[in-house]
Scaffold this motif. Structure first.
Motif, PDB file in Angstrom:
ATOM      1  N   SER A   1      56.845  64.292  39.769  1.00 35.17           N
ATOM      2  CA  SER A   1      56.972  64.781  38.470  1.00 35.17           C
ATOM      3  C   SER A   1      58.022  66.054  38.336  1.00 35.17           C
ATOM      4  CB  SER A   1      55.678  65.143  37.779  1.00 35.17           C
ATOM      5  OG  SER A   1      54.663  64.036  38.177  1.00 35.17           O
TER       6      SER A   1
ATOM      7  N   THR B   1      39.045  57.711  32.076  1.00 30.90           N
ATOM      8  CA  THR B   1      38.536  59.096  32.451  1.00 30.90           C
ATOM      9  C   THR B   1      39.406  59.686  33.603  1.00 30.90           C
ATOM     10  OG1 THR B   1      36.657  58.922  30.964  1.00 30.90           O
ATOM     11  CG2 THR B   1      36.755  60.717  32.713  1.00 30.90           C
ATOM     12  N   GLU B   2      40.216  60.419  33.458  1.00 27.27           N
ATOM     13  CA  GLU B   2      40.937  60.835  34.917  1.00 27.27           C
ATOM     14  C   GLU B   2      40.140  61.668  35.769  1.00 27.27           C
ATOM     15  OE1 GLU B   2      44.577  62.614  34.537  1.00 27.27           O
ATOM     16  OE2 GLU B   2      45.394  61.033  33.046  1.00 27.27           O
ATOM     17  N   THR B   3      40.080  61.108  36.910  1.00 23.22           N
ATOM     18  CA  THR B   3      39.189  61.924  37.875  1.00 23.22           C
ATOM     19  C   THR B   3      40.094  62.355  39.266  1.00 23.22           C
ATOM     20  OG1 THR B   3      38.201  60.186  39.102  1.00 23.22           O
ATOM     21  CG2 THR B   3      36.874  61.095  37.159  1.00 23.22           C
TER      22      THR B   3
ATOM     23  N   GLY C   1      39.875  65.044  36.263  1.00 25.71           N
ATOM     24  CA  GLY C   1      41.394  65.451  36.541  1.00 25.71           C
ATOM     25  C   GLY C   1      41.541  66.199  35.492  1.00 25.71           C
ATOM     26  N   GLY C   2      42.989  66.624  35.523  1.00 26.50           N
ATOM     27  CA  GLY C   2      43.826  67.380  34.396  1.00 26.50           C
ATOM     28  C   GLY C   2      43.246  69.000  34.231  1.00 26.50           C
ATOM     29  N   ILE C   3      42.681  69.833  33.267  1.00 23.78           N
ATOM     30  CA  ILE C   3      42.371  71.023  33.226  1.00 23.78           C
ATOM     31  C   ILE C   3      41.258  71.426  34.035  1.00 23.78           C
ATOM     32  CG2 ILE C   3      43.547  71.644  31.041  1.00 23.78           C
ATOM     33  CD1 ILE C   3      40.368  71.811  29.857  1.00 23.78           C
TER      34      ILE C   3
ATOM     35  N   GLU D   1      42.596  71.713  37.165  1.00 15.90           N
ATOM     36  CA  GLU D   1      43.679  72.814  37.452  1.00 15.90           C
ATOM     37  C   GLU D   1      43.348  74.001  37.254  1.00 15.90           C
ATOM     38  OE1 GLU D   1      47.095  72.007  38.064  1.00 15.90           O
ATOM     39  OE2 GLU D   1      47.213  69.790  37.779  1.00 15.90           O
TER      40      GLU D   1
ATOM     41  N   ASN E   1      44.916  60.903  42.724  1.00 13.70           N
ATOM     42  CA  ASN E   1      45.106  61.731  41.517  1.00 13.70           C
ATOM     43  C   ASN E   1      46.045  61.081  40.680  1.00 13.70           C
ATOM     44  OD1 ASN E   1      44.496  63.993  39.797  1.00 13.70           O
ATOM     45  ND2 ASN E   1      45.986  65.380  40.847  1.00 13.70           N
ATOM     46  N   PRO E   2      45.867  60.710  39.565  1.00 14.59           N
ATOM     47  CA  PRO E   2      44.457  60.439  39.095  1.00 14.59           C
ATOM     48  C   PRO E   2      43.731  59.226  39.453  1.00 14.59           C
ATOM     49  CG  PRO E   2      45.775  59.674  37.403  1.00 14.59           C
ATOM     50  CD  PRO E   2      46.852  60.174  38.522  1.00 14.59           C
TER      51      PRO E   2
ATOM     52  N   HIS F   1      46.572  69.097  46.263  1.00 16.65           N
ATOM     53  CA  HIS F   1      45.542  69.685  45.462  1.00 16.65           C
ATOM     54  C   HIS F   1      44.345  70.024  46.098  1.00 16.65           C
ATOM     55  CE1 HIS F   1      46.586  70.340  41.687  1.00 16.65           C
ATOM     56  NE2 HIS F   1      46.139  69.302  40.977  1.00 16.65           N
TER      57      HIS F   1
END
Lengths: 243, 480
Positions: free
Chosen positions: A71, A124-126, A145-147, A150, A217-218, B268
């Motif tokens: 990305s 649901t992202e994990t 995943g996501g916030i 992060e 991921n994800p 990560h």
């Protein structure tokens, strides 16, 4: 698991410890880990052909040994619905990658083109990950995943190999577990499918200790009974197993 | 892969004849302090000095080399400059001694030169079957045999005592912590069997001692202080600990985070793993209880040494003070333990036998004018009901109605039921005396509800580890 060893050998022979996405997904498919349909495409025409085989909508992602974080290099185009969109996306990705290479002062290898994958439904992202600790060896990580990963670093670890109890404990250990159990009238997520992926990744690493780092991921988890799928995979191997 | 080798370790704790290499007549020197330890009447074995400069040190015969000693020697304590240790080890090998504690520093901890010296003594040791503790350590204290290589005078660094009920043993990478803990536990009223300072771990390491102490009948709880493991050694410790924790509790205080692993990571997962979370996971999986600091370690170790593990997480608080009951409840719940109310049936039985002004919930408050009899009623009925896995007993002795016999009653109910008991007794010297009496009878006693709750948590956590699927869990989401 000859196929897996061959994939790793190819990478190492090319002087890479970074396993490309299509390679990583082939490894996972060998182990029965669910991944969306995918195929590599070196040219624009090939990309269109593969997209038609896979079925729209699709995603195009750069495949290059020089680009690990796709990305960041503008190397990902999602939700493409026609041949025309695929062609345009292919061209843009190549341009972006060339530009990215100029900024970084590297000559980006574009010969492999892209990976075409099915654009999957939201869920649901994990994240399911693997790392190798110098003191303790291989460990598996799980988190949302996501916030959650992060910002909140809401993740949990276990040493590999994992038992099913370990995997289930991990799912219930994270602070955001309620999201998986189903909040605000949403049905619970398919935790069995998620646990199955965690256990298979553990087995895969146990049998292939040259894997030193990995991010699934994800990993998208759908509602109960509808499964889970690894949408993106990043994998790093080492040349000689030190175990 | 089992990383442990316990062969030849016994002699470090049971040597009948000890030689101090570098024995010295200089006051306050290491070579003198160690001789001093071994001429105390408690040590029943023989002691010799080795130093060509002296014929005797503090009345102990001193010889130019080990080979000149007319008797057999079981253990050599090396307190000479690092650069001459290879020669010392040739002498140890020639004498046929199989165990050495190297107190001296100046080895791998100082750089490549020291590392070469360390490699050299390891090589000689391997060739001749000599087990080595150290270098760069303070060695061993054994409270039963009185082997004591700590070169610290007793008036500054107290030595712990063995208890007749239960003992812990402690393995410390750091010598300074080993000394501080020796000094501290000498006043803490906690029974200690062995303290071992490992230093550079050139031969004997965490794995070896974990195995050894796992089989040591005088050790009930094994405690570790570690700053980290050598490459891959965390994994072998994990494998060994998995077995040992099924036999006895293991508690670890670990400092030091592996930041290098974090820097090297390109994923990560790798970058998130730097936060010590892998060590944490490993301990959890292996059934090792991790304490954040030493006070916590000793609170838990005392309970685990004296009491059986809990078979479930249901705690009954019995108290003669309301405030103590509330604080203890808060602490227990925040640690993820269950504090369920008694069933209607149990409550009815208690109501029948106790004054109406007692508060018969959980906490079960037998109130300020109680005598030991009301505690008896609660213990008897609650134990018979099978509704609780562990008892936390508040015992406030400031009220004159509660006699000293309460200590006997608590200890009796604990022994008869086989259920774990933890006592909380706040107060001054009278209270402390009662606590000491209770602990002589094997019931761990704490000065605050929070410490008592932590002790209860340790008994529950170890129950979980020990009983696995048979452990009865009522609280599903446990806070880490």
């Amino acid at each position: 698991m000859k196929t897996v060893k061959k994939i790793f050998k190819t990478a190492l022979d090319e002087g890479r410890t970074f396993v490309l996405e299509d390679e990583a997904k082939r490894v996972m498919r060998e182990y029965g880990i669910p991944v969306p349909p995918f195929a590599p495409a070196a040219t624009e025409d090939e990309a269109v052909a593969r997209a038609n085989e896979i079925g729209y909508p699709v995603v195009l992602k750069i495949l290059s040994k020089d680009i690990m974080h796709k990305s960041d290099a503008g190397g990902v185009k999602v939700n493409l619905n026609s041949d025309e969109e695929v062609r345009r996306a292919f061209q843009e990705i190549m341009e972006n990658a060339t530009q990215y290479g100029k900024e970084k002062g590297i000559d980006v290898d574009l010969s492999r083109g892209v990976i075409v994958t099915r654009f999957v439904e939201m869920g649901t992202e994990t994240i399911v990950g693997v790392t190798k600790d110098p003191q303790f060896g291989h460990a598996l990580m799980f988190g949302l995943g996501g916030i959650f990963v992060e910002v909140l670093k809401d993740v949990t670890f276990r040493l590999i190999p994992l038992t099913e109890i370990d995997a289930r404990e991990m799912v219930y250990e994270i602070k955001a577990k309620k999201i998986l159990e189903g909040i605000r009238g949403q049905p619970p997520r398919d935790i069995d499918a998620l646990v199955e992926i965690m256990l298979t990744v553990s087995k895969m690493v146990e049998e292939n200790p040259e894997i030193v780092e990995m991010d699934c991921n994800p990993t998208i988890v759908y509602e109960q009974g509808k499964g889970a799928v690894v949408v993106d995979a990043r994998m790093v191997i080492e040349s000689a197993s030190s175990d | 892969m089992s990383g442990c080798d316990t062969s030849g370790l016994d002699v470090f704790f049971n040597a009948k004849s000890v030689a101090v290499y570098g024995a010295s007549a200089t006051p306050n020197s290491v070579g003198q302090a160690i001789i001093q330890n071994f001429i105390k009447p408690q040590y029943e074995g023989k002691v010799f000095g080795v130093n060509p400069k002296y014929r005797t040190v503090l009345g102990v015969d001193c010889y130019p080399t080990l080979q000149d000693i007319p008797d057999e020697v079981d253990l050599v304590i090396v307190a000479v400059p690092a650069r001459i240790t290879p020669r010392v080890f040739e002498d140890i090998a020639a004498k046929g001694v199989r165990a050495a504690i190297v107190i001296s520093g100046g080895f791998s901890e100082t750089g490549p030169r020291g590392a070469m010296l360390e490699d050299e003594i390891v090589r000689i040791g391997k060739e001749h079957g000599i087990r080595i503790i150290g270098p760069n350590c303070i060695g061993v204290v054994d409270t039963h045999t009185h082997i004591d290589t700590f070169f610290l005078p007793e008036y500054r660094c107290g030595r712990p005592k063995a208890s007749s009920t239960a003992n812990i043993s402690l393995v410390s990478q750091s010598g300074a912590f080993a000394a501080a803990i020796s000094d501290w536990t000498s006043e803490l009223g906690i029974g200690v069997s062995k303290i071992i300072s490992l230093g550079n771990k050139c031969d004997v390491d965490d794995d070896d001692l974990l195995c050894y102490l796992g089989n040591d009948p005088s050790t009930q709880v094994i405690c570790f202080y570690t700053e980290g493991y050598d490459l891959g050694k965390g994994r072998t410790f994990f494998e060994t600990a998995r077995r040992v924790t099924q036999q006895k509790p293991v508690i670890v205080v670990k400092s030091g985070r592996s930041e290098r692993a974090k820097e090297a990571a390109s994923s990560h997962t790798g970058s998130l793993a730097g936060l010590d979370s892998i060590a944490d996971a490993a301990y959890r999986q292996a059934g090792v209880i991790r304490a954040t600091e030493f006070e916590e370690m000793f609170v838990m170790a005392k309970a685990l040494a004296m009491q059986p593990p809990a078979k479930g997480d249901r705690v009954l608080i019995v108290t003669n003070g309301g405030g103590l009951g509330v604080m203890t409840t808060d602490a227990l719940e925040s640690l993820g333990l269950a504090v369920p109310h008694p069933s209607g049936e149990l409550r009815a039985r208690l109501e029948e036998r106790l004054p109406s002004y007692c508060a018969l919930g959980n906490p079960c408050d037998v109130v300020g004018d109680t005598d030991a009899g009301r505690y008896d009623v609660v213990f008897e009925e609650a134990i018979r009901s099978g509704e609780y896995d562990l008892f936390v007993v508040g015992m406030l002795l400031q009220t004159p109605s509660l006699g000293m016999e309460i200590t006997n009653h608590i200890a009796n109910y604990q022994k008869q039921s086989g259920l774990p008991f933890v006592v909380v007794s706040m107060g001054g010297s009278f209270t402390r005396k009662a606590g000491e009496i209770l602990e002589l009878m094997g019931v761990p006693t704490y000065s605050t509800g929070e410490k008592g709750a932590l002790a209860a948590k340790a008994l529950v956590r170890y129950g979980e580890i020990r009983y696995g699927n048979e452990f009865h869990r009522t609280v599903t989401s446990e806070k880490p």
